[in-house]
Design an enzyme around this catalytic site. Structure first.
Site, PDB file in Angstrom:
ATOM      1  N   GLN A  53       0.732  -1.396   0.116  1.00 38.20           N
ATOM      2  CA  GLN A  53      -0.081   0.137  -0.065  1.00 38.20           C
ATOM      3  C   GLN A  53       0.966   1.185   0.085  1.00 38.20           C
ATOM      4  OE1 GLN A  53      -1.939  -0.728   3.674  1.00 38.20           O
ATOM      5  NE2 GLN A  53       0.001  -0.897   4.663  1.00 38.20           N
TER       6      GLN A  53
ATOM      7  N   GLU B 168       2.239  -6.727  12.552  1.00 42.11           N
ATOM      8  CA  GLU B 168       1.775  -5.985  11.480  1.00 42.11           C
ATOM      9  C   GLU B 168       2.526  -6.175  10.114  1.00 42.11           C
ATOM     10  OE1 GLU B 168       1.277  -2.836   8.893  1.00 42.11           O
ATOM     11  OE2 GLU B 168       0.226  -2.605  11.033  1.00 42.11           O
TER      12      GLU B 168
ATOM     13  N   ASP C 234      -6.705  -4.587  14.925  1.00 39.29           N
ATOM     14  CA  ASP C 234      -6.753  -3.268  14.663  1.00 39.29           C
ATOM     15  C   ASP C 234      -6.377  -3.123  13.201  1.00 39.29           C
ATOM     16  OD1 ASP C 234      -6.339  -0.661  14.691  1.00 39.29           O
ATOM     17  OD2 ASP C 234      -4.679  -0.414  15.986  1.00 39.29           O
ATOM     18  N   SER C 235      -7.272  -3.519  12.457  1.00 35.72           N
ATOM     19  CA  SER C 235      -6.922  -3.977  11.028  1.00 35.72           C
ATOM     20  C   SER C 235      -7.423  -2.545  10.148  1.00 35.72           C
ATOM     21  CB  SER C 235      -7.644  -5.284  10.569  1.00 35.72           C
ATOM     22  OG  SER C 235      -9.254  -4.734  10.495  1.00 35.72           O
ATOM     23  N   THR C 236      -7.195  -2.647   8.680  1.00 31.48           N
ATOM     24  CA  THR C 236      -7.556  -1.566   7.927  1.00 31.48           C
ATOM     25  C   THR C 236      -8.988  -2.187   7.612  1.00 31.48           C
ATOM     26  OG1 THR C 236      -6.377  -2.767   6.053  1.00 31.48           O
ATOM     27  CG2 THR C 236      -5.291  -0.919   7.061  1.00 31.48           C
ATOM     28  N   ASP C 237      -9.701  -1.464   6.683  1.00 37.57           N
ATOM     29  CA  ASP C 237     -10.793  -1.892   5.955  1.00 37.57           C
ATOM     30  C   ASP C 237     -10.741  -3.222   5.161  1.00 37.57           C
ATOM     31  OD1 ASP C 237     -12.266   0.116   6.991  1.00 37.57           O
ATOM     32  OD2 ASP C 237     -11.892   1.504   5.309  1.00 37.57           O
TER      33      ASP C 237
ATOM     34  N   PRO D 259      -4.451  -5.393   1.687  1.00 33.17           N
ATOM     35  CA  PRO D 259      -3.823  -6.356   2.684  1.00 33.17           C
ATOM     36  C   PRO D 259      -4.740  -6.676   3.622  1.00 33.17           C
ATOM     37  CG  PRO D 259      -2.793  -4.098   2.911  1.00 33.17           C
ATOM     38  CD  PRO D 259      -3.528  -4.002   1.484  1.00 33.17           C
TER      39      PRO D 259
END
Length: 275
Positions: free
Chosen positions: A29, A104, A153-156, A160
């Site tokens: 990203q 991460e 605690d992820s992204t949408d 990834p």
């Protein structure tokens, strides 16, 4: 000017300097740090808002303290995602925590946060923190009966982060828990991400006996209203150690014991999405 518009045609706008303080493309990203006029530095991933210095506590205190204060003695904690360090910082406020594993996928998120978001990432070098720059999908597969609390605690669910929203992944996370363990993923906006949230809760209910939504405001997220899922097989969601919770409350901007008691009283439309 930073802008983020949701598929629904609404969003946020924040005055920022034209040139980013940090801008690198990883294999996953685009990682950027922007300097804003009134919110301090901002972390974005592929142009999507992750956190700002001024309002990050809304998210990080909610994802960390509700589950940790609902566990009688959380000693071993896993944070999936969260490379900005804010969730780790809040978990470390619980003196009973002996170990935090941070998994991460993108080293650049950690690099950028340490350099430009020190008030958020400043505890990543704590001796209780072990950082694994790995894909959490693989990392979690062979972990059994290990963690008291897992915070996702992820992204949408895109790029990834898409693999972190599957029944297989949630099952592996559950298997990594001790018998009284708790999992709390961020579970999207019940206003801006209705479809994604509904699909997520359908999967969580397949894996965990108890799945309870709780919500809070996050000013700089699209729609300004966010949800989290409290997932467990044997624990309830009440405060287990009032002394520890009060100590957290005394040093918090958002969390307090009264909020903890009431945060699970969610609106009807959120209940419907979380069935």
């Amino acid at each position: 000017m930073y802008k983020e518009i949701t598929p629904g045609g609404f969003g946020i706008a924040i005055e920022t300097d034209e040139t980013p303080l940090y801008s690198k493309q990883s294999k996953f990203q685009k990682v950027e740090i922007l300097k804003s006029k009134g919110l301090g530095n901002i972390l974005t991933l592929d142009g999507l808002m992750m956190t700002t210095v001024e309002d990050e506590f809304f998210y990080h205190e909610m994802i960390a303290h509700i589950p940790l204060c609902s566990h009688k003695n959380p000693e071993n904690v896993l944070v999936i995602g969260g490379g900005d360090g804010g969730t780790v910082r809040e978990v470390l406020k619980h003196e009973c925590v002996k170990n935090i594993d941070l998994c991460e996928i993108d080293a650049l998120v950690i690099e950028a946060s340490k350099e430009f978001l020190p008030s958020i990432a400043g505890k990543l070098d704590d001796k209780r923190v072990n950082i694994y720059v790995e894909d959490a999908i693989e990392f979690i597969k062979n972990k059994k009966n290990l963690y008291d609390v897992v915070l996702i605690d992820s992204t949408d669910p895109m790029g990834p982060g898409v693999g972190l929203f599957t029944e297989e992944f949630y099952t592996n996370v559950k298997n990594s828990l001790k018998p009284d363990g708790i999992v709390t993923p961020q579970s999207e906006s019940p206003f801006a991400n209705k479809k994604e949230m509904k699909n997520m809760y359908l999967l969580l209910h397949k894996v965990f006996k108890t799945v309870l939504p709780y919500c809070g405001s996050i000013p700089t997220y699209p729609a300004g209203y966010w949800s989290f899922a409290f997932c467990t097989d044997s624990n309830d969601n009440t405060i287990k150690d009032i002394r520890r919770a009060k100590k957290i409350e005394n040093g918090a901007k958002l969390y307090n014991t009264e909020l903890h008691k009431g945060v699970f009283a969610v609106p009807n439309f959120v209940r419907e999405l979380a069935k």
